[in-house]
Write a protein that holds these residues in place. Structure first.
Motif, PDB file in Angstrom:
ATOM      1  N   VAL A 257       0.801  -1.225  -0.058  1.00  0.00           N
ATOM      2  CA  VAL A 257      -0.183   0.007  -0.066  1.00  0.00           C
ATOM      3  C   VAL A 257       1.063   1.326  -0.091  1.00  0.00           C
ATOM      4  CG1 VAL A 257      -2.042   1.014   1.127  1.00  0.00           C
ATOM      5  CG2 VAL A 257      -1.587  -1.392   1.392  1.00  0.00           C
ATOM      6  N   ALA A 258       1.339   1.636  -1.141  1.00  0.00           N
ATOM      7  CA  ALA A 258       2.319   2.674  -1.169  1.00  0.00           C
ATOM      8  C   ALA A 258       1.484   4.115  -1.354  1.00  0.00           C
ATOM      9  CB  ALA A 258       3.149   2.518  -2.401  1.00  0.00           C
ATOM     10  N   ARG A 259       2.152   4.981  -0.794  1.00  0.00           N
ATOM     11  CA  ARG A 259       1.477   6.333  -1.026  1.00  0.00           C
ATOM     12  C   ARG A 259       1.369   6.993  -2.401  1.00  0.00           C
ATOM     13  NH1 ARG A 259       3.226  11.692  -0.650  1.00  0.00           N
ATOM     14  NH2 ARG A 259       1.857  13.254   0.162  1.00  0.00           N
ATOM     15  N   ARG A 260       0.108   7.392  -2.747  1.00  0.00           N
ATOM     16  CA  ARG A 260       0.145   8.267  -4.256  1.00  0.00           C
ATOM     17  C   ARG A 260       0.411   9.410  -3.863  1.00  0.00           C
ATOM     18  NH1 ARG A 260      -5.510   5.524  -5.343  1.00  0.00           N
ATOM     19  NH2 ARG A 260      -5.045   3.299  -5.581  1.00  0.00           N
ATOM     20  N   VAL A 261       1.031  10.101  -5.012  1.00  0.00           N
ATOM     21  CA  VAL A 261       1.577  11.298  -4.973  1.00  0.00           C
ATOM     22  C   VAL A 261       0.334  12.561  -4.358  1.00  0.00           C
ATOM     23  CG1 VAL A 261       3.286  11.452  -6.388  1.00  0.00           C
ATOM     24  CG2 VAL A 261       1.127  11.875  -7.366  1.00  0.00           C
ATOM     25  N   ALA A 262      -0.831  12.122  -4.839  1.00  0.00           N
ATOM     26  CA  ALA A 262      -1.840  13.079  -4.425  1.00  0.00           C
ATOM     27  C   ALA A 262      -2.561  12.562  -3.114  1.00  0.00           C
ATOM     28  CB  ALA A 262      -2.880  13.289  -5.475  1.00  0.00           C
ATOM     29  N   ASP A 263      -1.912  11.710  -2.567  1.00  0.00           N
ATOM     30  CA  ASP A 263      -2.830  11.118  -1.272  1.00  0.00           C
ATOM     31  C   ASP A 263      -2.344  12.200   0.090  1.00  0.00           C
ATOM     32  OD1 ASP A 263      -3.998   9.021  -1.944  1.00  0.00           O
ATOM     33  OD2 ASP A 263      -2.585   7.688  -1.197  1.00  0.00           O
ATOM     34  N   SER A 264      -3.468  12.316   0.737  1.00  0.00           N
ATOM     35  CA  SER A 264      -3.171  13.011   2.035  1.00  0.00           C
ATOM     36  C   SER A 264      -2.913  11.885   2.968  1.00  0.00           C
ATOM     37  CB  SER A 264      -4.539  13.596   2.401  1.00  0.00           C
ATOM     38  OG  SER A 264      -5.543  13.023   2.569  1.00  0.00           O
ATOM     39  N   PRO A 265      -2.496  12.138   4.236  1.00  0.00           N
ATOM     40  CA  PRO A 265      -2.468  11.104   4.960  1.00  0.00           C
ATOM     41  C   PRO A 265      -3.606  10.156   5.110  1.00  0.00           C
ATOM     42  CG  PRO A 265      -1.067  12.986   5.949  1.00  0.00           C
ATOM     43  CD  PRO A 265      -1.745  13.377   4.717  1.00  0.00           C
ATOM     44  N   SER A 266      -4.721  11.012   5.450  1.00  0.00           N
ATOM     45  CA  SER A 266      -5.922  10.246   5.614  1.00  0.00           C
ATOM     46  C   SER A 266      -6.384   9.361   4.319  1.00  0.00           C
ATOM     47  CB  SER A 266      -7.038  11.214   5.953  1.00  0.00           C
ATOM     48  OG  SER A 266      -6.976  11.990   7.028  1.00  0.00           O
ATOM     49  N   ASP A 267      -5.902   9.805   3.306  1.00  0.00           N
ATOM     50  CA  ASP A 267      -6.357   8.776   2.016  1.00  0.00           C
ATOM     51  C   ASP A 267      -5.522   7.579   2.233  1.00  0.00           C
ATOM     52  OD1 ASP A 267      -7.962  10.833   1.115  1.00  0.00           O
ATOM     53  OD2 ASP A 267      -6.175  11.810  -0.154  1.00  0.00           O
ATOM     54  N   LEU A 268      -4.299   7.730   2.614  1.00  0.00           N
ATOM     55  CA  LEU A 268      -3.395   6.368   2.631  1.00  0.00           C
ATOM     56  C   LEU A 268      -4.079   5.520   3.953  1.00  0.00           C
ATOM     57  CD1 LEU A 268      -0.636   5.059   1.794  1.00  0.00           C
ATOM     58  CD2 LEU A 268       0.375   6.128   3.806  1.00  0.00           C
ATOM     59  N   LEU A 269      -4.340   6.259   4.769  1.00  0.00           N
ATOM     60  CA  LEU A 269      -4.798   5.445   6.023  1.00  0.00           C
ATOM     61  C   LEU A 269      -6.231   4.730   5.638  1.00  0.00           C
ATOM     62  CD1 LEU A 269      -4.654   5.120   9.001  1.00  0.00           C
ATOM     63  CD2 LEU A 269      -6.122   7.308   9.570  1.00  0.00           C
ATOM     64  N   ALA A 270      -7.097   5.376   4.961  1.00  0.00           N
ATOM     65  CA  ALA A 270      -8.420   4.653   4.616  1.00  0.00           C
ATOM     66  C   ALA A 270      -7.999   3.753   3.686  1.00  0.00           C
ATOM     67  CB  ALA A 270      -9.111   5.627   3.832  1.00  0.00           C
ATOM     68  N   ARG A 271      -7.045   3.816   2.706  1.00  0.00           N
ATOM     69  CA  ARG A 271      -6.932   2.606   1.706  1.00  0.00           C
ATOM     70  C   ARG A 271      -6.151   1.488   2.464  1.00  0.00           C
ATOM     71  NH1 ARG A 271      -3.416   2.986  -2.223  1.00  0.00           N
ATOM     72  NH2 ARG A 271      -2.357   5.269  -1.639  1.00  0.00           N
ATOM     73  N   ALA A 272      -5.203   1.707   3.402  1.00  0.00           N
ATOM     74  CA  ALA A 272      -4.385   0.659   4.028  1.00  0.00           C
ATOM     75  C   ALA A 272      -5.790   0.179   5.064  1.00  0.00           C
ATOM     76  CB  ALA A 272      -3.449   1.242   5.001  1.00  0.00           C
ATOM     77  N   ALA A 273      -6.455   0.843   5.615  1.00  0.00           N
ATOM     78  CA  ALA A 273      -7.617   0.175   6.659  1.00  0.00           C
ATOM     79  C   ALA A 273      -8.520  -0.966   5.696  1.00  0.00           C
ATOM     80  CB  ALA A 273      -8.127   1.289   7.357  1.00  0.00           C
ATOM     81  N   ALA A 274      -8.848  -0.215   4.425  1.00  0.00           N
ATOM     82  CA  ALA A 274      -9.718  -0.795   3.663  1.00  0.00           C
ATOM     83  C   ALA A 274      -9.194  -2.363   3.321  1.00  0.00           C
ATOM     84  CB  ALA A 274     -10.190   0.008   2.555  1.00  0.00           C
ATOM     85  N   LEU A 275      -8.032  -2.374   3.290  1.00  0.00           N
ATOM     86  CA  LEU A 275      -7.225  -3.332   2.677  1.00  0.00           C
ATOM     87  C   LEU A 275      -6.957  -4.417   3.892  1.00  0.00           C
ATOM     88  CD1 LEU A 275      -5.212  -2.224  -0.018  1.00  0.00           C
ATOM     89  CD2 LEU A 275      -7.121  -3.702  -0.458  1.00  0.00           C
TER      90      LEU A 275
END
Lengths: 329, 389
Positions: A257-275
C-alpha cells in the motif's frame, strides 16, 4: 534531532533493505476473469488465423523463404492492412495506457517497464504500417513496368521458377517480420496472463508460498519499523513523530500500500484500513500525531512520543505477525 | 412556516409603492423573532452549561459551538450532513454560499434553519423576472408628514439573506445584490450605507431550468465563496425524514437559537487563528495553478479562489477541533470552493462533463505536501526543515 536526522533515518532504512518489486509485471490490475479469457481467446484466434492465411496464400514456398505472395504487389492491400494494424494496436495501446495510469505501488523497475511497453505499443502501431508501405512502394518503383507486366506471361507450367528479385525478398521479409512480431506479441500476452494468474493465486493464499520474497518484505518492514523506533529515541519530539510516521508509510509500502502523490495522510490511512493492512485506531492515532507535528507549531514532548511509539508497535505487530516485535530495534 | 407563502405580491406592484412591504420579500420571519430579543448584547452562549464568552473564542471553543449549531440544525434538515457542514464553513469563513440543486430538496429550510440556530436576522427574496434593484437594496420615498425623502432599507439589510432562485432575475437586479455581497454596503442616491455585520447571503439556483432564467456570469459566480449541491437523500434517510415528520405532527422542527451575531463574528475571528504551514500554501497554489493549465478548463480559478480555499480549509480545521490546517482540509473543500469558478472548454458541455468531475479528477492528481518537511516557501534550498518546536 533536526530534519537531517529524519532524512538519515529514512536513508538507512532504504539502504538496509532495497525495495523489492511487489509485482514485477507491468500491467493493469486483473480484469474480470471472463473478459480476460475472452480477450485471450480472440487474440489467439486472430494470430492463428493470420498465420494460417499467410501459409495458405503462399502454397508453393516455405514460411520464411522468399517469393511472391498473391497480394504482395498490391500496395492498396498493404495500406488497408496497415491501417487495420494501426487501429488494432492503437486501441490496444490506448487501453493499456488507461489501465496502467492509475496503478500504484509499482517499483521503479516495474514503472520503467510499464512506460517502455506503452511507448513500444504506440511505436509499433505507427511505424510498422508506414515501413511496410514504404518498402512495397519502393519495390514497385524498382521493377520496370514492362517486365512486371510480362512476367506472368513468360511463366510456363513445369518450368523452373524464375529467380525472385530483391523486391520479392523484401516483401517476404516484411511478412516474416510481421508474423514474428505477432508471435512475439502473442507470447507476451500469454506470459502476462500467466503472471497475472500466478499473482492472483499467490494473493489468495494465506501463508507465504515464496519464502525469499516474503523475507525481503519482512526485512524491509523490520528496517522501516526499526528506523521509526530509532527516531523515537531522539530528543526532538516533532522530528521523531514525523520520522515515525514516515516509517509507517514505508512499512505500508512494503506491504503493497504505497502512498500516491496526491494522497493525503487520511487517504493513505483509509486505503490501508480498507485492505486490512493497518489497525485503524493505531493508524489514526499516528496520523493525527503526524498532522500535529508536521503542520502545527504546538509544543510536543514525551507524551506524544509515547503515543507514537505505542501506535508504531501496534502497527508493526499487525503488519508482520511472524516478526518478533522486539528484535527489530 | 413554510417559507413560501407569506408574500405573494410580485415586484411590479410593490416597485410602484416602495413604501409598502415588499411583496416578494418575506420581511423578518419568525427566525428573526426568535432572535430579536437576544441580538448583539448577549455575551454568553451554549444551551445551559459551560457558558463561553464570545469576545475571544479559541478555535477549539468556536469549533465546539459550531458543532453544536450543526447538531441542532440536523434535527430539522435530515440526512444532509455534508451540505450542512459546507454551508457552515461558508458562514464561518465569512463568505456567501450558492446552493445549486433541484426544487424541493430543502434549500430554503436549510437557510432558515441556519438563521434560527445562529440567531441571525433573516430575510428572504424570491427573485422574479420583474424584480428591480431597488426591491433588493431599498429606495428613497417621499414622506408626506415631514415632506422629505426618506430611505427605506431593502431586504438586503439583514444578517442572513436567502436569495431564492437568483437566476430568475435579470442581470441588473442580480448585480445589485452581488455588489452588496462584495462590498457589504449599498450606495443609493450618493449615500453609502453599511450592511449589518455579519452579512451572509445564501443564494439558491436551479441548475437545469433554462426557460426564463438568467445564468450568473463567471465574474458574479466568483463572488460566492463556495457552491453546494445537496442532491437527493438516500432511501433510508428519506424514510427517516418522513418518519420524523409524521412523529413530529408539525411541518418543521422548532430549533433553538444557540448563537447570536456577536458569536458568529467571534467564530469568524477564531478562524483567523488557525495556522497554515508554508507547504499547504504551496499546495493551494499548485491546485489553483493546475486549474489554469488543465487541458479541459478554459478559464482557471481566480486568486480569489485561492483565498476561498484557504479560508474554507481553516474553517474546516476549526470545525474538526484543530487550530492548524492539514492537506485533508484543503482537499475536502477544493471542489466546492473552485468548481464554480472555472469555465470548462465547450466540447465538454456536449459530453456533459461537469466542472465538479473535472475538479475531482484534478484534486486526485495534484501532489500533496510530502511526508517530510520540504524547503520553506520561496527558497530554493534543498535542506530539510522541520518546523520549530
Amino acid at each position: 534531532m533536526t530534519g537531517s536526522n529524519v532524512w538519515t533515518a529514512r536513508a538507512e532504512a532504504r539502504s538496509d533493505a532495497p525495495p523489492s518489486p511487489p509485482g514485477a509485471a507491468p500491467g493493469p490490475e486483473p480484469a474480470p476473469d471472463d473478459r480476460r479469457t475472452l480477450r485471450a481467446a480472440l487474440t489467439l484466434a486472430a494470430v492463428v488465423g493470420l498465420a494460417f492465411a499467410a501459409l495458405m496464400l503462399r502454397p508453393a514456398t516455405g514460411l520464411f523463404s522468399t517469393g511472391g505472395a498473391p497480394l504482395g504487389r498490391s500496395s492498396g492491400w498493404v495500406a488497408v492492412l496497415g491501417i487495420g494494424w494501426a487501429i488494432v494496436v492503437g486501441t490496444l495501446s490506448r487501453d493499456y495506457r488507461a489501465a496502467v495510469r492509475h496503478l500504484s505501488g509499482l517499483t521503479p523497475r516495474a514503472e520503467r517497464l510499464t512506460s517502455v511497453a506503452a511507448w513500444l505499443l504506440l511505436t509499433f502501431a505507427v511505424v510498422l504500417p508506414i515501413t511496410a508501405l514504404g518498402i512495397v512502394n519502393a519495390h514497385h518503383r524498382s521493377v520496370p513496368p514492362d517486365l512486371a507486366v510480362r512476367a506472368p506471361a513468360m511463366k510456363l507450367p513445369g518450368a523452373p521458377r524464375p529467380p525472385s528479385g530483391g523486391g520479392h525478398a523484401t516483401t517476404g521479409n516484411v511478412v516474416a517480420v510481421v508474423l514474428a512480431l505477432l508471435v512475439l506479441a502473442f507470447a507476451v500476452l500469454v506470459g502476462r496472463l500467466l503472471l497475472t494468474a500466478f499473482r492472483g493465486r499467490r494473493r489468495t493464499r494465506h501463508p507465504a508460498p515464496v519464502p525469499s520474497r516474503v523475507l525481503d518484505e519482512q526485512e524491509q518492514l523490520a528496517a522501516a519499523v526499526g528506523s521509526g523506533r530509532q527516531a523515537l529515541l531522539g530528543t526532538d519530539a516533532r522530528a521523531a513523530v514525523i520520522a515515525c510516521y514516515a516509517a509507517m508509510e514505508e512499512s505500508l509500502a512494503a506491504s503493497g500500500v504505497a502512498r500516491r502523490v496526491a494522497d493525503s495522510p487520511s487517504d493513505l490511512l483509509a486505503r490501508a484500513a480498507a485492505l486490512g493492512q493497518l489497525p485503524t485506531a493505531a493508524g489514526t492515532a499516528l496520523t493525527a500525531l503526524f498532522h500535529e507535528a508536521r503542520y502545527s507549531h504546538h509544543p510536543m514532548g514525551s507524551p506524544e512520543l509515547e503515543r507514537a511509539r505505542a501506535a508504531l508497535d501496534t502497527i508493526a505487530r499487525h503488519l508482520a505477525p511472524a516478526q518478533p516485535a522486539e528484535g527489530v530495534c | 412556516m413554510t417559507g413560501t407563502t407569506p408574500g405573494t405580491t410580485h415586484a411590479a406592484t410593490h416597485a410602484a409603492t416602495p413604501g409598502t412591504t415588499h411583496g416578494t420579500t418575506h420581511g423578518t420571519t419568525h427566525a428573526a423573532t426568535h432572535t430579536a430579543t437576544h441580538a448583539a448584547t448577549r455575551t454568553t452562549l451554549g444551551p445551559c452549561e459551560d457558558p463561553v464568552t464570545t469576545e475571544d473564542l479559541t478555535p477549539q471553543q468556536a469549533g465546539k459551538l459550531a458543532r453544536e449549531v450543526l447538531a441542532e440544525i440536523e434535527r430539522a434538515v435530515v440526512g444532509k450532513p455534508e451540505a450542512l457542514e459546507l454551508v457552515m464553513l461558508g458562514v464561518l469563513a465569512g463568505g456567501h454560499v450558492l446552493i445549486e440543486d433541484l426544487p424541493g430538496l430543502g434549500k430554503t429550510l436549510l437557510a432558515r434553519s441556519f438563521a434560527t440556530t445562529l440567531g441571525l436576522e433573516f430575510r428572504r427574496i424570491q427573485f422574479t423576472p420583474d424584480l428591480l434593484p431597488s426591491d433588493v437594496s431599498g429606495a428613497p420615498f417621499y414622506d408626506q408628514r415631514s415632506g422629505e425623502m426618506v430611505f427605506r432599507p431593502g431586504p438586503v439589510f439583514t444578517n442572513l439573506l436567502l436569495a431564492d432562485e437568483i437566476n430568475r432575475t435579470p442581470p441588473k437586479t442580480q448585480a445589485a445584490l452581488l455588489e452588496a455581497m462584495a462590498e457589504a454596503q449599498v450606495s443609493i442616491d450618493g449615500t453609502t450605507r453599511r450592511l449589518p455585520d455579519p452579512f451572509t447571503v445564501i443564494a439558491t439556483a436551479n441548475p437545469i431550468e433554462y426557460d426564463g432564467t438568467y445564468a450568473l456570469p463567471e465574474a458574479q459566480l466568483d463572488r460566492f465563496l463556495l457552491r453546494v449541491r445537496m442532491g437527493y437523500l438516500d432511501a433510508e434517510s428519506e424514510a427517516l425524514m418522513l418518519r420524523a415528520r409524521i412523529d413530529r405532527a408539525a411541518p418543521e422542527a422548532v430549533l433553538r437559537p444557540l448563537a447570536d451575531p456577536a458569536a458568529v463574528l467571534a467564530m469568524r475571528a477564531a478562524v483567523e487563528r488557525v495556522e497554515v504551514a508554508d507547504d499547504l500554501v504551496r499546495y493551494v497554489m499548485d491546485l489553483i495553478g493546475a486549474t489554469r493549465s488543465h487541458p479541459q478548463i478554459q478559464v482557471g480559478a481566480s486568486p480569489r479562489g485561492g483565498l476561498a480555499l484557504v479560508q474554507l480549509g481553516r474553517a474546516r480545521a476549526m470545525l474538526d477541533d484543530r487550530d492548524y490546517l492539514t492537506p485533508e482540509d484543503v482537499k475536502a473543500v477544493a471542489v466546492p470552493a473552485l468548481a464554480h469558478r472555472v469555465s470548462l472548454k465547450p466540447e465538454l458541455w456536449v459530453r456533459q462533463v461537469s466542472a465538479d468531475e473535472v475538479l475531482t479528477a484534478l484534486v486526485a492528481e495534484v501532489p500533496t505536501p510530502q511526508t517530510l518537511p520540504g524547503v520553506p516557501l520561496g527558497q530554493g534550498s534543498t535542506a530539510a526543515a522541520v518546523p520549530a518546536s
